[in-house]
Each structure stands twice: as structure tokens, then as C-alpha cells.
Design a protein around this motif. Structure first.
Motif, PDB file in Angstrom:
ATOM      1  N   VAL A   3       0.844  -1.191   0.000  1.00 53.58           N
ATOM      2  CA  VAL A   3       0.000   0.000   0.000  1.00 53.58           C
ATOM      3  C   VAL A   3       0.878   1.238   0.000  1.00 53.58           C
ATOM      4  O   VAL A   3       1.759   1.401   0.860  1.00 53.58           O
ATOM      5  CB  VAL A   3      -0.937   0.022   1.228  1.00 53.58           C
ATOM      6  CG1 VAL A   3      -1.782   1.301   1.224  1.00 53.58           C
ATOM      7  CG2 VAL A   3      -1.844  -1.206   1.230  1.00 53.58           C
ATOM      8  N   ALA A  16      -0.630   3.568   8.130  1.00 51.15           N
ATOM      9  CA  ALA A  16       0.523   2.692   7.932  1.00 51.15           C
ATOM     10  C   ALA A  16       0.726   1.783   9.140  1.00 51.15           C
ATOM     11  O   ALA A  16       1.010   0.585   8.988  1.00 51.15           O
ATOM     12  CB  ALA A  16       1.772   3.533   7.680  1.00 51.15           C
ATOM     13  N   ALA A  26       3.330  -1.223   3.951  1.00 50.29           N
ATOM     14  CA  ALA A  26       2.904   0.139   3.603  1.00 50.29           C
ATOM     15  C   ALA A  26       4.111   1.064   3.594  1.00 50.29           C
ATOM     16  O   ALA A  26       5.017   0.937   4.418  1.00 50.29           O
ATOM     17  CB  ALA A  26       1.865   0.655   4.590  1.00 50.29           C
ATOM     18  N   THR A 120       7.783   0.638   9.364  1.00 51.21           N
ATOM     19  CA  THR A 120       7.129   1.374   8.280  1.00 51.21           C
ATOM     20  C   THR A 120       8.070   2.452   7.736  1.00 51.21           C
ATOM     21  O   THR A 120       8.729   3.164   8.494  1.00 51.21           O
ATOM     22  CB  THR A 120       5.833   2.033   8.791  1.00 51.21           C
ATOM     23  OG1 THR A 120       4.910   1.015   9.154  1.00 51.21           O
ATOM     24  CG2 THR A 120       5.207   2.900   7.703  1.00 51.21           C
TER      25      THR A 120
END
Length: 403
Positions: A3, A16, A26, A120
């Protein structure tokens, strides 16, 4: 699934983090060159938003950055007459869910730190200029000429979202509510402290003023002033030399505490920005491209819910992408789950903002009389509990919405 998220404000990092908890990769792309810790004034995080942060183990760093608890609002008119008091009822909730005020920049920085801790990635200096679905996923295009590919793209890129334009080129523009917002912090203002955990809201003769003191004597304040629409660049070009005397002049006949607070505030806090909302957006998603936060539903600051709505969006879209294999179906389900509630909050914010536009003597008389009756009724019946009491169970499975 991978994503892509455009925007590292509030919704982006939290989405996220929620996606990471769901086992989904993400990456966040942010236009600013670094975390914008000194950007903006302060905002409120309400119990419904704080509960999302608690679910994702993001609550403690945010509370550490908070300015003060703000669990009640005291309303007065410009002469100081009390119009009523509203509590959000959060004292009855678990510790940590009591509403707080926090500087927007500090909140964004803490959320970014917390989101990147488990792995992330947030890439700064990536201003999105376009995006497109490819049939097998999405491609995001950036101002520096680079691109990124993924299975889904979430636009968490705010009020003037480029992703929104890509989803629907004919989408309505954010509507100016008729109010400018100015806010800042005063050090050493000679004013009595506000009641504990209480923000005082004053309907002045010409504009609206809100403030709260903390234990150190600092005062956090904001102004909502009726004014013709002014763009950000025009406001900056006019500079504090224009805005400071204009703002202080609005309150020359109101409570003297307001003048004392404004006089103790530095010039850089007098740069206004317009208050906008979007009553409804025809489309929040287009295939694997979707919108969250202000990109999907700009909420007037008068609602006190802009940040909390973004947090609710973030955790909801993550649940849908976790449980529904088809990205387009997942985003459509997210939209169906969120639209009714969000549009109701937007309407509530617009209604509250409209009350701040009543500046004539006759209008103010009837407003004060109306509020003196209505506010105690709302307090007795807990008329805003539908906003604050909303909770999202992250672990509950999501079923696809009807096609």
C-alpha cells in the motif's frame, strides 16, 4: 499486498501503523522535506480518536506530547456572561481517553516516529503530482520525476488533495465557511487560569475567541473571525503587520483577558488560514485508489473532530484491506462504513461555525438567548455522545459491502 500512502500528516502514519499490524506492507510518501514539527497551531483529540491510538499502541507518545487535558468547554459572550458549560463525559472513561489539546506539528512528529518504529517507511520530499491504476495495481508519480508502484494508493494528502483530483477530476472544491482561523501560544499573559481541563469559548462582538491555560501559565488560544476568503500566499504576503492589529482590533470591546493574551503572543502566531469543509464527496475511491482524512471529507475545525475522524478512517481502511482480498471492493466497503458518520460530523461542524458568524447586535442577542437554553439541554441529555462514544473494534472481521 503493498500500500502506497500519500501524506504523513495524521491519517497517513496511523493508516501505515494499522496496516502493519494487519500484516500489510505500507510506505508513506510526504511532500515536506522532513517531519513538520513546527507546522500549525493546536487541535483537540477526543475520546473516539484517542481510542484508535490506544488500539494501535500509539497513545502514550501522543499523550506525552499533549499540552493539557481539555474535557470541558465553558461558553461566554463578549461581556463575560456565562452561556453554559459542556463536558465530553470522558472522565468516566478508562485512563488515557480524556480529551487533550496538542500542537498539530508535535502530533504529526510523534505519529511518524511511532509508525516507523516497527519498520514502516516514510519517504520525505516526495510531492505527489499524479497517480493511475494500471490494471494490476497503481503507480504514483512525484514532482522529482520518480514513481512508486503498489497494489493500493491511499490519499492522506489533506484539504487540497492531488489524489482526490485523480479519483474524481470533477470533485467539488472545499467550501470556505466564511471564517479565518488564527492561533498561537502566549507566555506570561496576565490572565487568571481557566478552570481545570476547560477551554473557554467567547462569542465576542466581532469574532470568536477560545483559550485554555496550563499549569505553567502558558495560554493556548485561537480566533475564528468572519472575513472574506484569503489564500495562504496572500495572507503570508500581507504579513503580521497587517494581521496583528486587525485581530486585536476585533476584540477591543470584549473581555480584557483576550487583549492581554494577544498582546503576549509573538507576531508569527498571527498568520491566518481559511476554515473549509466538504459537505459530501461523490466518490472516495476509484478502483485501488482511495481517500482518507481531510482528502475524503474536510471537517471544519469548529467540530473539534478533524483529527479524530482521520484516525477513525485510518483504522477502518486497514481493517477492510486486511479482510477483503480485492482492493477495489475493500476501499468501497471502507467508504460505505464511514460516509454516513463523517458527513454527519461535517454538518455538525458547519452548524457550530455558522454560530460564529453572528456578529450584529440583534443576531448576537438571539444567539446568546438560544445558547443559554440549548447548552444546558445538550449537557443534560449528553447530546454529543454520538460523536465521542464511537469505538472501532480492530479485531472484528469486515464483510464486503454489497456491490
Amino acid at each position: 499486498m503493498r500500500v502506497l500512502i500519500s501524506g504523513a500528516g495524521i491519517a497517513g502514519p496511523v493508516a501505515a501503523a494499522a496496516l502493519g499490524r494487519a500484516g500489510i506492507d505500507a510506505v508513506v510518501h510526504e511532500a515536506h522535506p522532513s517531519p513538520a514539527e513546527h507546522l500549525g497551531s493546536f487541535l483537540t483529540l477526543a475520546p473516539n480518536g484517542l481510542s484508535v491510538l490506544r488500539t494501535l499502541d500509539l497513545l502514550d507518545p501522543v499523550l506525552d506530547a499533549a499540552l493539557a487535558r481539555s474535557t470541558a468547554i465553558e461558553f461566554r459572550n463578549g461581556r463575560g456572561r456565562g452561556l453554559g458549560r459542556l463536558s465530553d463525559g470522558s472522565h468516566d472513561l478508562a485512563p488515557g481517553l480524556q480529551s487533550v489539546s496538542v500542537m498539530r506539528g508535535a502530533l504529526q512528529a510523534r505519529l511518524a516516529e511511532a509508525a516507523t518504529a516497527p519498520g514502516t517507511e516514510i519517504v520525505y520530499g516526495k510531492r505527489l503530482t499524479g497517480c493511475r491504476a494500471t490494471g494490476s495495481g497503481v503507480v504514483a508519480e512525484f514532482a522529482d520525476g520518480t514513481t512508486a508502484e503498489g497494489d493500493v494508493l491511499l490519499g492522506a494528502d489533506g484539504l487540497h488533495s492531488p489524489v482526490r483530483t485523480a479519483v474524481d477530476p470533477a470533485a467539488p472544491r472545499p467550501a470556505y465557511t466564511g471564517l479565518l482561523n488564527i492561533g498561537g501560544v502566549a507566555e506570561g499573559a496576565a490572565v487568571a487560569p481557566t478552570p481545570p481541563e476547560t477551554t473557554r469559548m467567547v462569542y465576542g462582538r466581532r469574532a470568536f475567541f477560545g483559550y485554555q491555560t496550563d499549569d505553567t501559565g502558558r495560554v493556548f488560544w485561537f480566533v475564528n473571525a468572519p472575513h472574506p476568503e484569503v489564500g495562504r500566499r496572500e495572507a503570508e504576503a500581507l504579513g503580521p503587520g497587517h494581521w496583528r492589529p486587525l485581530v486585536t482590533g476585533l476584540f477591543r470591546d470584549d473581555l480584557p483577558e483576550i487583549t492581554a493574551i494577544l498582546d503576549a503572543s509573538p507576531d508569527e502566531h498571527f498568520l491566518p488560514f481559511g476554515v473549509y469543509d466538504i459537505a459530501t464527496l461523490p466518490h472516495w475511491c476509484d478502483g485501488p485508489i482511495g481517500l482518507i482524512g481531510d482528502a475524503a471529507h474536510a471537517v471544519s475545525s469548529s467540530s473539534g473532530q478533524g483529527a479524530s475522524m482521520a484516525l477513525e478512517d485510518a483504522v477502518t481502511v486497514a481493517r477492510c484491506l486486511r479482510d477483503i482480498p480485492d482492493p477495489a471492493r475493500a476501499l468501497a466497503t471502507y467508504e460505505s462504513m464511514r460516509r454516513e458518520r463523517v458527513e454527519k460530523v461535517v454538518a455538525e461542524g458547519r452548524k457550530r461555525g455558522n454560530s460564529k458568524l453572528a456578529t450584529g447586535a440583534v443576531q448576537a442577542f438571539f444567539r446568546d438567548a438560544f445558547m443559554s437554553v440549548v447548552i444546558p439541554m445538550i449537557a443534560k441529555k449528553k447530546g454529543h455522545s454520538w460523536i465521542f462514544d464511537h469505538r472501532i473494534d480492530f479485531d472484528a472481521p469486515v464483510a464486503p459491502a454489497a456491490a
